[in-house]
Design an enzyme around this catalytic site. Structure first.
Site, mmCIF file in Angstrom:
data_model
loop_
_atom_site.group_PDB
_atom_site.id
_atom_site.type_symbol
_atom_site.label_atom_id
_atom_site.label_comp_id
_atom_site.label_asym_id
_atom_site.label_seq_id
_atom_site.Cartn_x
_atom_site.Cartn_y
_atom_site.Cartn_z
ATOM 1 N N SER A 105 0.828 -1.201 0.000
ATOM 2 C CA SER A 105 0.000 0.000 0.000
ATOM 3 C C SER A 105 0.873 1.266 0.000
ATOM 4 C CB SER A 105 -0.957 -0.054 1.200
ATOM 5 O OG SER A 105 -1.928 0.959 1.147
ATOM 6 N N HIS A 130 -2.375 -1.364 -4.297
ATOM 7 C CA HIS A 130 -3.830 -1.420 -4.422
ATOM 8 C C HIS A 130 -4.381 -0.001 -4.332
ATOM 9 C CE1 HIS A 130 -4.537 -1.905 0.247
ATOM 10 N NE2 HIS A 130 -3.872 -0.809 -0.051
#
Length: 208
Positions: A105, A130
Site C-alpha cells: 500500500s 492497491h
C-alpha cells in the site's frame, strides 16, 4: 504494559567509545548517525512525524550525502504516507529505499518514490499495490463528500505510481483495482524497484 512499551524494552543498546568516554545509543539512533532510517510497521501520523524529522535532520547535517530508508510496512494512513513522500521529494539529498520483508500500500508507494537507480528490494521481500481503502457512514451528503475525496486520492496516488514506475496511468489504475502482490523480481520488472539485492553493493556501503 502495552505493545509499544514492550517493543521499546527489546530495542538493543550499543556502546561506542569516544574521546570523552563511553556513550550508549539505542540501535536505531546509532544507525541514524550512519544516515539509515527505518520505516517499520503501520504508517500513521506519529510515524510520519518521526520519519519527516529524521529526513530534515539528516539534510541539515549534510545536504550532499544520500539517505537510506529501510521499509518493512503493511501501509497505513494515506495522508501520513504523503507527508513522508513529499518530504522525500523536497529535501536535497537523494533518498535510497530498500524493501525488507514487505512494502504494501503506502509502503509500496514510498519504496517506488526513492531516487531513480537507488530503489532496492531484498530477494524474499514482497510488494503490494492497491487502491486506497475507505469506509464511511453518516448522512448521504457526507458519504458523497468522502467518496469524492477518496476518488481524488486514488487518482493522485495513481499519478505518483505512474511517474515513478514508468507505467501508464491506465495500467496503474487496472493493476491497483484489487490487492496486487509482487515478488521482488516482479517488482523490479514493474518499475517499483531498480534492483534486487542478494548482497549489499559497494556503493551502498560507501554511501552509509
Amino acid at each position: 504494559m502495552d505493545d509499544v512499551t514492550k517493543a521499546l524494552n527489546l530495542v538493543p543498546m550499543v556502546v561506542e567509545q569516544t574521546s570523552r568516554g563511553e556513550r550508549a545509543y539505542d540501535i536505531y539512533s546509532r544507525l541514524l548517525k550512519e544516515r539509515l532510517i527505518f520505516l517499520v510497521g503501520p504508517i500513521d501520523d506519529y510515524m510520519a512525524n518521526l520519519i519527516v524529522a529524521q529526513l530534515l535532520f539528516l539534510e541539515a547535517e549534510n545536504p550532499e550525502k544520500d539517505i537510506n530508508i529501510y521499509i518493512n510496512s503493511p501501509g497505513g494512513v494515506v495522508t501520513a504516507g504523503m507527508a513522508i513522500y513529499d518530504t522525500m521529494q523536497y529535501i536535497k539529498p537523494a533518498v535510497s529505499t530498500i524493501c525488507v520483508g514487505q512494502a504494501a500500500s503506502m509502503g509500496a508507494l514510498l519504496l517506488a518514490s526513492g531516487a531513480s537507480g537507488k530503489r532496492y528490494a531484498l530477494p524474499n521481500s514482497r510488494v503490494m499495490i492497491h487502491q486506497p481503502l475507505g469506509g464511511f457512514q453518516g448522512q448521504a451528503t457526507d458519504i458523497d463528500i468522502h467518496a469524492r475525496e477518496i476518488l481524488a486520492l486514488r487518482a493522485r496516488l495513481n499519478e505518483i505510481l505512474a511517474k515513478h514506475t514508468g507505467q501508464s496511468l491506465e495500467t496503474i489504475a487496472h493493476d491497483t483495482e484489487r490487492d496486487n502482490f509482487k515478488s521482488a523480481v516482479d517488482a523490479q520488472a514493474y518499475g517499483l524497484v531498480d534492483q534486487v539485492l542478494g548482497q549489499r553493493p559497494e556503493e551502498l556501503i560507501q554511501s552509509s
